[in-house]
Scaffold this active site. Structure first.
Site, PDB file in Angstrom:
ATOM      1  CG  PHE A  75       6.009   5.031   0.456  1.00  0.00           C
ATOM      2  CD1 PHE A  75       6.860   5.254   1.512  1.00  0.00           C
ATOM      3  CD2 PHE A  75       5.569   3.744   0.230  1.00  0.00           C
ATOM      4  CE1 PHE A  75       7.294   4.209   2.322  1.00  0.00           C
ATOM      5  CE2 PHE A  75       5.990   2.689   1.027  1.00  0.00           C
ATOM      6  CZ  PHE A  75       6.858   2.933   2.073  1.00  0.00           C
TER       7      PHE A  75
ATOM      8  CG  ASN B 294       4.862   2.319  -3.272  1.00  0.00           C
ATOM      9  OD1 ASN B 294       4.247   3.340  -2.988  1.00  0.00           O
ATOM     10  ND2 ASN B 294       4.906   1.267  -2.476  1.00  0.00           N
TER      11      ASN B 294
ATOM     12  N   PRO C 294       0.816  -1.223   0.000  1.00  0.00           N
ATOM     13  CG  PRO C 294      -1.019  -1.611   1.405  1.00  0.00           C
ATOM     14  CD  PRO C 294       0.280  -2.222   0.939  1.00  0.00           C
ATOM     15  CB  CYS C 295       1.345   3.549  -2.720  1.00  0.00           C
ATOM     16  SG  CYS C 295      -0.309   3.891  -3.364  1.00  0.00           S
ATOM     17  CD  GLN C 296      -3.099   3.977   0.892  1.00  0.00           C
ATOM     18  OE1 GLN C 296      -2.162   3.195   0.917  1.00  0.00           O
ATOM     19  NE2 GLN C 296      -4.353   3.573   0.793  1.00  0.00           N
TER      20      GLN C 296
END
Length: 389
Positions: free
Chosen positions: A85, A121, A81-83
């Site tokens: 970054f 990502n 999960p990229c939130q």
């Protein structure tokens, strides 16, 4: 051990990454996700999927479900999960609980030992600062920790930011991509295949007209703009945004955002058929990231979202309307994934380079050779296709 391309997907979502890899000849044996709607989508399309929190899944369980053994998988792929970054928000990075899911991704690779891995990502990962225990920035970067972890596992890595539009996707969408090799093979990021200018139309950037024009009058499932927003959107020409409104009503339309900084290009944004789409987001009706149809007074539909992300027309998305938009908006475009997969397959088959006795000593050949030489822990800026020209 028999060499196969049987692979495992983690954080699979709606399978955009997996579909592209499969088109490149990589066999995804099983997907995994924590979200029930995503797992239902995978299963609705005939794919094996494991529902569950990766923190509670043992590598042995994953291998058993895939019918594979330790060291056998060709690839493990996925985007933790990229939130944490993202360039938006507080960017807590590796100290964010979601960011720690990267550790679980590393755990799976460490134990299973695939021949290759792919991690994707948001591009913000490249600059995301490392926080201390008090949440304050340090001199380090999240990327430093990621590189250290994979180096500890003895995986050779190459990474960079790729823009999907350079790989035949009708969308500007930048993603951080890292490829790793267990066996120190000559991995590389995919070379761009499409360009803003090219003598052959099939190698030019794809536009919205190329991919969604035929859906204009048959949108299918579609969200709605509120009447208040639609009032202003009707005044926006194709390709325009809030700046296209008459000056005397801009402040009324923008509300509190009118005095804020930034370009605010997503406010009251109407797309253009003659251009690639902006990055598809998880909802087309949010005020700051509107995705209004080029000629119709409505947002892009689910089917149009799927076309832009290059899902097959018969791909089934399950869940609510919100679930469907979110699954598509979070996906890796299929065309970008295919290009990444082709780069891996070319590496595995050791045929990516035509070996010659000499390269002519011209500047153009030197640029190409330099791009090829960039490896190991190298950053390759394939968002600048001119470096290959």
């Amino acid at each position: 051990m028999k060499d196969t391309r049987k692979s495992i997907s983690l954080f699979s979502g709606a399978m955009g990454l997996d579909l592209g890899l499969q088109q490149a000849g990589i066999d995804i044996q099983i997907g995994q996700d924590f979200n029930t709607a995503c797992v239902n989508t995978m299963q609705a399309n005939g794919h094996k999927a494991l529902l569950g929190d990766i923190c509670k899944i043992e590598p042995e369980e994953l291998l058993s479900a895939a019918g594979l053994t330790f060291g056998e998988p060709f690839l493990i792929c996925g985007g933790p999960p990229c939130q944490p970054f993202s360039t938006a928000g507080k960017r807590l990075g590796i100290n964010d609980p979601r960011g720690s899911l990267f550790r679980e991704y590393v755990r799976m690779i460490d134990v299973i030992r695939p021949r290759f891995f792919i991690m994707e990502n948001v591009k913000g990962l490249m600059s995301s600062p490392l926080k201390d225990e008090n949440g304050k920035n340090t001199d380090g970067k999240v990327l430093d920790i990621i590189l250290e972890e994979f180096s500890r596992l003895n995986y050779k890595t190459v990474y960079g930011v790729l823009d999907s539009v350079n790989y035949g996707v009708p969308q500007f969408r930048e993603r951080f991509v890292m490829i790793g090799s267990r066996d120190n093979e000559d991995i590389f990021l995919p070379i761009p295949t499409h360009f803003q200018m090219h003598q052959d139309p099939s190698y030019r950037w794809a536009t919205l007209n190329d991919c969604i024009k035929d859906l204009e009058d048959f949108p299918g499932d579609c969200a709605d703009f509120s009447p208040a927003r639609l009032k202003f959107l009707k005044m926006i020409p194709e390709g325009g945004n809030w700046r296209s409104l008459p000056p005397e009503i801009r402040k009324e339309a923008m509300g509190g955002a009118y005095e804020s900084g930034g370009g605010k290009v997503g406010f009251y944004r109407r797309l253009s058929y003659s251009q690639p789409s902006p990055t598809v987001v998880t909802s087309p009706i949010q005020k700051a990231t509107m995705m209004c149809h080029p000629t119709k007074d409505r947002p892009l539909s689910v089917a149009e979202y799927a076309r832009i992300q290059q899902f097959p027309d018969d791909w089934k998305f399950t869940g609510t309307l919100i679930d469907k938009y979110r699954q598509i908006g979070n996906a890796v475009p299929v065309g970008l994934a295919k290009a990444i997969g082709q780069a891996l397959v070319a590496t595995a088959e050791n045929n990516a380079i035509i070996q010659v006795k000499r390269i002519r000593g011209t500047a153009i050949h030197e640029k190409i050779q330099e791009a090829i030489r960039l490896g190991g822990n190298a950053y390759v800026d394939t968002d600048s296709p001119e470096q290959f020209l």
